[in-house]
Design a protein around this motif. Structure first.
Motif, PDB file in Angstrom:
ATOM      1  N   GLU A 157       1.286  -1.393   0.255  1.00  0.00           N
ATOM      2  CA  GLU A 157      -0.136  -0.052   0.048  1.00  0.00           C
ATOM      3  C   GLU A 157       0.691   0.917   0.178  1.00  0.00           C
ATOM      4  O   GLU A 157       1.365   1.285   0.776  1.00  0.00           O
ATOM      5  N   PRO A 158       0.943   2.032  -1.520  1.00  0.00           N
ATOM      6  CA  PRO A 158       0.101   1.995  -2.615  1.00  0.00           C
ATOM      7  C   PRO A 158       0.426   0.854  -3.232  1.00  0.00           C
ATOM      8  O   PRO A 158       1.542  -0.199  -2.334  1.00  0.00           O
TER       9      PRO A 158
ATOM     10  N   TYR B 274       1.689  -0.871   5.189  1.00  0.00           N
ATOM     11  CA  TYR B 274       2.755  -0.977   3.559  1.00  0.00           C
ATOM     12  C   TYR B 274       2.659  -2.148   3.428  1.00  0.00           C
ATOM     13  O   TYR B 274       2.904  -2.376   1.694  1.00  0.00           O
TER      14      TYR B 274
END
Length: 229
Positions: free
Chosen positions: A30-31, A110
């Motif tokens: 993420e992203p 993330y």
């Protein structure tokens, strides 16, 4: 590389290794393009207190809860310092928080620090899904710094859990399936009944006095790798 390792040790790191992010192809982040600009990932580990873990029998202790939180803060501090050192040499670097849940339903962040550590050869993936280091067992908390610095990557390690089932046998939730893997599991559900684990740490241990966060520590405590007694 030796300068980076020495500096990280001086800031409190126990171990530092480097992964080629090509080994992380397909990893959910993420992203989604988080790794695109970073061919290297620096995996950093800080060892937890042995007496703290040895005192865990079937549930987390208040002392462990406090220690766990503090070690995460130390990891974040080390990651910032490593980032600044890499940037001072002209590289780009991005520190990833040691423990920040972005999706509270799926428990994702993330990226997986464990996946990075395995790719960096810091350890292998144990039956508990934790990273098992040959020197420290699963007694490490982890963080990651992504970078485009031209660091030589380390090689992954062979899984050495073998027929051991201590984590499975001790799991208070009965969540660990005891299935081995060569490199990594295709999904966490292959190794773990994740719903059982979540229920245990959130609904059972989450109600213990003076225990904050989503903690257990039992599988960490019983693993023979890294034990000092």
């Amino acid at each position: 590389m030796s300068e980076l390792r020495a500096a990280a040790r001086g800031w409190g790191a126990t171990v530092l290794r480097v992964a080629d992010t090509a080994r992380l192809a397909g990893l959910e982040t993420e992203p989604a393009d988080l790794l695109a600009a970073f061919p290297r990932a620096v995996s950093i580990g800080v060892r937890l207190s042995d007496p703290m873990l040895d005192a865990i029998v079937d549930r987390p202790t208040p002392l462990y809860s406090s220690h766990y939180s503090r070690v995460n803060a130390v990891l974040d501090d080390i990651a910032v310092r490593v980032t600044n050192l890499l940037q001072s040499g002209g590289a780009r670097a991005l520190p990833i928080p040691a423990s920040q849940i972005l999706d509270s339903e799926r428990w994702t962040s993330y990226l997986s620090h464990k996946a990075v550590a395995i790719a960096a050869g810091l350890g292998w993936q144990g039956k508990s899904l934790l990273v098992v280091s040959p020197d420290h067992g699963p007694r490490l908390r982890l963080t990651t710094v992504l970078t485009d610095a031209p660091l030589a990557p380390d090689a992954p390690l062979k899984n050495r859990c073998g027929r051991c089932t201590k984590c499975r046998d001790a799991c208070p939730a009965g969540a660990i399936r005891g299935v081995n893997t060569i490199n990594h599991y295709s999904s966490r559900d292959e190794a773990l009944d994740f719903a059982k684990c979540v229920t245990q740490v959130r609904d059972v241990f989450g109600g213990l006095p003076h225990v904050a966060g989503l903690l257990c520590g039992v599988c960490v405590s019983v693993c023979p790798w890294g034990r000092t007694r």
